[in-house]
Design a protein around this motif. Structure first.
Motif, short mmCIF file in Angstrom:
data_model
loop_
_atom_site.label_atom_id
_atom_site.label_comp_id
_atom_site.label_asym_id
_atom_site.label_seq_id
_atom_site.Cartn_x
_atom_site.Cartn_y
_atom_site.Cartn_z
N HIS A 32 0.85 -1.31 -0.03
CA HIS A 32 0.10 -0.06 0.01
C HIS A 32 0.77 1.29 0.04
O HIS A 32 0.30 2.35 0.27
CB HIS A 32 -0.89 0.06 1.26
CG HIS A 32 -1.73 -1.16 0.94
ND1 HIS A 32 -2.87 -1.27 0.25
CD2 HIS A 32 -1.95 -2.53 1.28
CE1 HIS A 32 -3.50 -2.54 -0.02
NE2 HIS A 32 -3.07 -3.14 0.78
N CYS A 75 -7.32 1.35 -5.01
CA CYS A 75 -7.13 0.23 -4.56
C CYS A 75 -8.14 -0.21 -3.51
O CYS A 75 -8.95 0.43 -3.14
CB CYS A 75 -5.65 0.56 -3.67
SG CYS A 75 -5.05 -0.92 -2.75
N CYS A 134 -7.95 -0.71 -0.40
CA CYS A 134 -7.91 -0.12 0.98
C CYS A 134 -8.39 1.35 0.77
O CYS A 134 -8.54 1.85 1.76
CB CYS A 134 -6.34 0.12 1.16
SG CYS A 134 -5.36 1.32 0.30
N CYS A 155 -1.62 2.48 -5.08
CA CYS A 155 -0.68 1.68 -4.42
C CYS A 155 -0.18 0.57 -5.29
O CYS A 155 -0.61 0.23 -6.24
CB CYS A 155 -1.69 1.06 -3.43
SG CYS A 155 -2.20 1.99 -2.14
ZN LIG Z 1 -3.96 0.17 -1.09
#
Ligand SMILES: [Zn+2]
Length: 321
Positions: free
Chosen positions: A165, A175, A177, A182
């Motif tokens: 990340h 991403c 996340c 990332c």
């Molecule tokens: Zn990420």
């Protein structure tokens, strides 16, 4: 009768279990699909059943299995062994360590899979020689483990090592996340599959698609093969992945000045011939001269057993053997 160690590598798509000696010899292994859609209880039940079955092939479960070490994807609370929030397993606050220990009636150590991989590389791949080692797994996702002064660096609360990340392209692809660009969103096995499917939607990527099998998603394996045959689109895709990996590794090298950076995971293992030389060149070009002295960037020799080896190393440290 010798003491034995049970090791578990719980991944999002497969589980690899093994029984090993304290000398680091893996006696038996078993691999089976995770099927996360069945929920945590089913997965933990099947892990426990497999460990008992494998143990019975090697010796006496009750008297010979002295410790169980299990790896899970992060984030993981340490030392409680609670899987806090794993998008890949769809687990939230699962007390994995307690649940597995209850089923096996044995002491269990739970550690993040990439930390164990780093430890496995450190002890069994490098015989504990380097003082500092960074491990990066490039498979469906991208993760990392940090060994500093011979110990895993978990960070303040256990969240260190999320190399996947690191943002390497601020306006890049979204991403899982929630951020953009990332490394995992651009250079992982999943990202490669995604890029192939985008090419297909545009009617491109014929040289890659021709190597695929209708039954499975086309990904790193086919792209690698097409690149070896000189396919221009595949070569561009590989080149982009190496560029992003190089950017991330260069950042890490400048921050940690490690003796060695080791890559593992399906994509790195399968693409070794395509990426390693270029990655070395790219990184050494981008980092401070002092950090390139004796710097090694290599691919693990432990293959897909790297996490199991890390489990053995963790068990040995804990039991003081
Ligand atoms: Zn990420």
């Amino acid at each position: 009768m010798q003491d034995l160690i049970a090791v578990v590598d719980l991944g999002a798509s497969k589980i690899l279990n093994g029984i090993a000696t304290a000398q680091g010899e893996i006696l038996v292994k078993e691999k089976f699909p995770t099927n996360p859609e069945n929920g945590p209880a089913d997965i933990i039940d099947r892990i426990a059943d497999s460990i008992r079955k494998l143990s019975s092939w090697c010796g006496d479960y009750e008297s010979q299995i002295v410790r169980v070490v299990a790896a899970t994807p992060g984030p993981l609370s340490y030392p409680e062994g609670v899987v806090v929030d794993s998008p890949n397993l769809a687990w939230a606050r699962v007390p994995f360590k307690d649940e597995l220990s209850k089923r096996l009636v044995k002491p269990v150590i739970v550690e993040k899979d990439t930390n164990l991989a780093a430890l496995g590389e450190y002890y069994f791949g490098r015989q504990g020689q380097p003082r500092s080692l960074l491990y990066i797994t490039v498979s469906t996702g991208i993760g990392g483990g940090i060994i500093l002064d011979g110990r895993i660096w978990r960070g303040h609360k256990g969240g260190a090592g999320e190399i996947g990340h690191m943002v390497v392209e601020p306006q890049g692809r979204a991403c899982n996340c929630g951020r953009r660009g990332c490394l995992e969103a651009l250079a992982s096995g999943a990202a490669i599959r995604h890029q192939v499917s985008e090419l297909r939607q545009q009617g491109k990527g014929i040289g890659i698609v021709a190597l695929g099998n209708a039954k499975k998603d086309i990904g790193a394996e086919e792209v690698g093969e097409a690149a070896r045959r000189g396919d221009a689109e595949a070569l561009t895709l590989v080149s982009r992945v190496v560029e992003y990996l190089g950017r991330a590794v260069a950042n890490l090298v400048n921050i940690f000045n490690p003796e060695i950076v080791v890559l593992g995971g399906g994509v790195a293992l399968g693409w070794q011939d395509l990426i390693l030389e270029r990655l070395n060149l790219d990184v050494k070009k981008e980092v401070f001269a002092i950090n390139t002295q004796d710097l090694k960037i290599e691919i693990t020799s432990l293959g897909e057993d790297i996490v199991l080896y890390g489990g053995i190393a963790a068990a040995l440290q804990k039991s003081g053997i």
